[in-house]
Design a protein around this motif. Structure first.
Motif, mmCIF file in Angstrom:
data_model
loop_
_atom_site.group_PDB
_atom_site.id
_atom_site.type_symbol
_atom_site.label_atom_id
_atom_site.label_comp_id
_atom_site.label_asym_id
_atom_site.label_seq_id
_atom_site.Cartn_x
_atom_site.Cartn_y
_atom_site.Cartn_z
ATOM 1 N N ALA A 161 48.178 44.098 36.367
ATOM 2 C CA ALA A 161 47.243 43.803 35.987
ATOM 3 C C ALA A 161 46.602 44.615 36.537
ATOM 4 C CB ALA A 161 47.257 42.628 37.795
ATOM 5 N N LEU A 162 44.853 44.772 35.925
ATOM 6 C CA LEU A 162 43.698 45.394 36.053
ATOM 7 C C LEU A 162 42.624 44.688 37.108
ATOM 8 C CD1 LEU A 162 41.966 48.590 36.777
ATOM 9 C CD2 LEU A 162 41.249 47.906 33.996
ATOM 10 N N VAL A 163 43.089 44.893 38.428
ATOM 11 C CA VAL A 163 41.954 44.446 39.092
ATOM 12 C C VAL A 163 40.642 44.655 39.824
ATOM 13 C CG1 VAL A 163 42.052 42.677 41.715
ATOM 14 C CG2 VAL A 163 44.342 43.033 40.907
ATOM 15 N N GLU A 164 39.490 43.680 39.435
ATOM 16 C CA GLU A 164 38.462 44.522 39.162
ATOM 17 C C GLU A 164 36.839 43.893 40.331
ATOM 18 O OE1 GLU A 164 36.133 44.954 35.641
ATOM 19 O OE2 GLU A 164 35.138 44.252 36.094
ATOM 20 N N ALA A 165 36.815 44.926 41.341
ATOM 21 C CA ALA A 165 36.265 44.506 42.190
ATOM 22 C C ALA A 165 34.272 45.295 41.905
ATOM 23 C CB ALA A 165 36.559 45.047 43.257
ATOM 24 N N HIS A 166 33.613 44.397 42.720
ATOM 25 C CA HIS A 166 31.966 45.423 42.886
ATOM 26 C C HIS A 166 31.646 45.227 44.193
ATOM 27 C CE1 HIS A 166 29.083 46.194 41.200
ATOM 28 N NE2 HIS A 166 27.756 45.357 41.482
ATOM 29 N N THR A 167 32.306 45.103 45.103
ATOM 30 C CA THR A 167 31.603 45.086 46.277
ATOM 31 C C THR A 167 33.152 45.245 47.221
ATOM 32 O OG1 THR A 167 32.572 43.150 46.856
ATOM 33 C CG2 THR A 167 30.397 42.964 45.634
ATOM 34 N N GLU A 168 32.845 46.253 48.230
ATOM 35 C CA GLU A 168 33.623 46.231 49.101
ATOM 36 C C GLU A 168 34.732 44.690 49.831
ATOM 37 O OE1 GLU A 168 34.653 48.056 53.858
ATOM 38 O OE2 GLU A 168 32.355 47.400 53.207
ATOM 39 N N ASP A 169 34.242 43.953 49.564
ATOM 40 C CA ASP A 169 34.874 42.438 50.188
ATOM 41 C C ASP A 169 36.147 42.470 48.970
ATOM 42 O OD1 ASP A 169 36.218 40.030 51.952
ATOM 43 O OD2 ASP A 169 34.784 39.434 49.779
ATOM 44 N N GLU A 170 35.504 42.641 47.730
ATOM 45 C CA GLU A 170 36.761 42.167 46.740
ATOM 46 C C GLU A 170 37.147 43.062 46.683
ATOM 47 O OE1 GLU A 170 34.109 42.066 43.720
ATOM 48 O OE2 GLU A 170 32.450 39.879 43.593
ATOM 49 N N LEU A 171 36.850 43.956 46.682
ATOM 50 C CA LEU A 171 37.948 45.341 47.028
ATOM 51 C C LEU A 171 38.893 44.913 47.557
ATOM 52 C CD1 LEU A 171 38.451 47.816 45.372
ATOM 53 C CD2 LEU A 171 37.341 49.647 47.172
ATOM 54 N N SER A 172 38.894 44.547 48.787
ATOM 55 C CA SER A 172 39.936 44.329 49.764
ATOM 56 C C SER A 172 41.485 42.593 49.423
ATOM 57 C CB SER A 172 39.599 43.640 51.521
ATOM 58 O OG SER A 172 38.934 44.766 51.892
ATOM 59 N N ARG A 173 40.394 42.248 48.762
ATOM 60 C CA ARG A 173 40.917 40.763 47.962
ATOM 61 C C ARG A 173 41.898 41.727 47.349
ATOM 62 N NH1 ARG A 173 37.026 37.330 45.726
ATOM 63 N NH2 ARG A 173 38.899 34.939 45.582
ATOM 64 N N ALA A 174 41.177 42.377 46.587
ATOM 65 C CA ALA A 174 42.256 43.566 45.614
ATOM 66 C C ALA A 174 43.628 43.986 45.934
ATOM 67 C CB ALA A 174 41.067 43.985 44.623
ATOM 68 N N PHE A 175 42.811 44.814 47.172
ATOM 69 C CA PHE A 175 43.740 45.175 47.341
ATOM 70 C C PHE A 175 45.377 43.844 47.891
ATOM 71 C CE2 PHE A 175 41.380 48.875 48.562
ATOM 72 C CZ PHE A 175 41.734 49.528 47.708
ATOM 73 N N ASP A 176 44.938 42.605 48.243
ATOM 74 C CA ASP A 176 46.066 42.126 49.198
ATOM 75 C C ASP A 176 46.789 41.311 47.993
ATOM 76 O OD1 ASP A 176 44.412 42.408 51.891
ATOM 77 O OD2 ASP A 176 43.025 40.491 51.627
ATOM 78 N N THR A 177 46.006 41.318 46.912
ATOM 79 C CA THR A 177 47.121 40.988 45.645
ATOM 80 C C THR A 177 48.539 41.385 45.583
ATOM 81 O OG1 THR A 177 45.766 41.823 44.067
ATOM 82 C CG2 THR A 177 45.624 39.914 44.813
ATOM 83 N N GLY A 178 48.341 42.740 46.182
ATOM 84 C CA GLY A 178 49.277 43.584 46.601
ATOM 85 C C GLY A 178 49.772 44.661 44.833
ATOM 86 N N ALA A 179 47.754 44.445 44.506
ATOM 87 C CA ALA A 179 47.932 45.449 42.689
ATOM 88 C C ALA A 179 47.579 46.826 42.577
ATOM 89 C CB ALA A 179 45.933 45.051 42.730
ATOM 90 N N LYS A 180 48.142 47.345 41.625
ATOM 91 C CA LYS A 180 48.318 48.910 41.997
ATOM 92 C C LYS A 180 47.393 49.552 40.979
ATOM 93 C CE LYS A 180 51.541 49.239 44.792
ATOM 94 N NZ LYS A 180 51.916 49.498 46.557
ATOM 95 N N LEU A 181 46.373 49.107 40.303
ATOM 96 C CA LEU A 181 45.647 49.375 39.911
ATOM 97 C C LEU A 181 44.295 48.864 39.868
ATOM 98 C CD1 LEU A 181 45.082 51.052 36.801
ATOM 99 C CD2 LEU A 181 45.451 49.470 35.685
ATOM 100 N N VAL A 182 43.420 49.667 40.881
ATOM 101 C CA VAL A 182 42.195 48.894 40.921
ATOM 102 C C VAL A 182 41.135 49.238 40.818
ATOM 103 C CG1 VAL A 182 40.748 47.489 42.951
ATOM 104 C CG2 VAL A 182 43.732 47.436 42.720
ATOM 105 N N GLY A 183 39.949 48.589 40.174
ATOM 106 C CA GLY A 183 38.625 49.409 39.313
ATOM 107 C C GLY A 183 37.490 48.624 39.696
ATOM 108 N N VAL A 184 36.803 49.530 40.093
ATOM 109 C CA VAL A 184 35.259 49.482 40.696
ATOM 110 C C VAL A 184 34.258 49.203 39.869
ATOM 111 C CG1 VAL A 184 33.820 49.883 42.503
ATOM 112 C CG2 VAL A 184 35.628 50.573 42.785
ATOM 113 N N ASN A 185 33.380 48.311 39.394
ATOM 114 C CA ASN A 185 32.943 47.658 37.760
ATOM 115 C C ASN A 185 31.194 48.785 38.792
ATOM 116 O OD1 ASN A 185 31.681 47.345 35.865
ATOM 117 N ND2 ASN A 185 32.574 45.581 35.907
#
Length: 256
Positions: A161-185
């Protein structure tokens, strides 16, 4: 805008489900050859890595390129040094399709990302059945339970999964999934406004072991260098490649 895009994508998925039931797609997904290891392909290296996108149009820019042969374009991307290929499969505003993804999968040896407004398991199974190795999940489009559910299904099917965030809160939620590939749009998908400095402000929030992807607001090698200097391991590029000589442009971007 994001809510409309998700609603449209779900309507289109329901139409396809009526033509190709869940069980049929599930069996097709299981019959596919194993997915390519995208985390290995996109792992941090001495120079930036590029996810090159097959993108005909967008809500913010309208028509970008005809792309009559997505497979040929993807082959150019691979020849030019891209590390993965992103394929827009959203039909209404981006003018893509799963057929595009299938054609690209058959033409390249790189990992292939399904870029779509994914909000239900059927879309994940479609991705694997079409040969995708990665699937985009947009945090802003999903509640946390569904985000985790879809992330885990993607992993269970052997994809990334490429988990995409746009805010600090969304980024934290992305990390909480255990994702190892995280994008900032850099593009706010509700307003479609751009903030090229957003990635830089959030980059230090990434934990060790998570690959950092910067998305959107890339027009030149200077933009790639800007993201690289801010800590990006990977930069996803669409418009700048489909509106130029892709190999020459990739060469410039990879040298940034």
């Amino acid at each position: 805008m994001l809510a409309d895009l998700v609603a449209g994508a779900l309507e289109d998925a329901e139409r396809r489900r009526s033509e190709r039931p869940y069980a049929v797609v599930e069996a097709a997904a299981a019959a596919r050859e194993p997915a390519i290891d995208a985390l290995a392909a996109l792992a941090p290296a001495e120079r930036v890595k590029i996810i090159a996108e097959v993108k005909r149009a967008s809500p913010s820019r309208g028509h970008l390129a005809e792309i009559p042969d997505p497979a040929a374009l993807a082959a150019l991307y691979e020849a030019g040094g891209a590390s993965a290929i992103s394929v827009l499969t959203e039909e209404r505003r981006f003018k893509g399709s799963l057929a595009d993804l299938e054609a690209v999968r058959a033409a390249v040896t790189l990992p292939v990302l399904r870029k779509e407004f994914v909000a239900e398991p059927y879309q994940v199974l479609e991705a694997r059945a079409a040969g995708a190795d990665l699937v985009l999940l947009i945090v802003a489009a999903l509640d946390q339970q569904r985000l985790v559910e879809l992330h885990d299904l993607i992993a269970d099917l052997g994809m990334t999964a490429l988990v995409e965030a746009h805010t600090e809160d969304e980024l934290s939620r992305a990390f909480d999934t255990g994702a190892k590939l995280v994008g900032v749009n850099a593009r706010n998908l509700s307003t479609f406004e751009l903030d090229p400095d957003l990635f830089g402000r959030l980059a230090d929030r990434y934990p060790s072991g998570v690959i950092r992807v910067a998305e959107s607001a890339v027009k030149s090698a200077a933009d790639v260098a800007h993201y690289r200097a801010a800590g990006a391991d990977v930069v996803l590029v669409g418009e700048a490649l489909v509106t130029s000589d892709p190999i020459a442009t990739l060469g410039q971007f990879l040298g940034a």
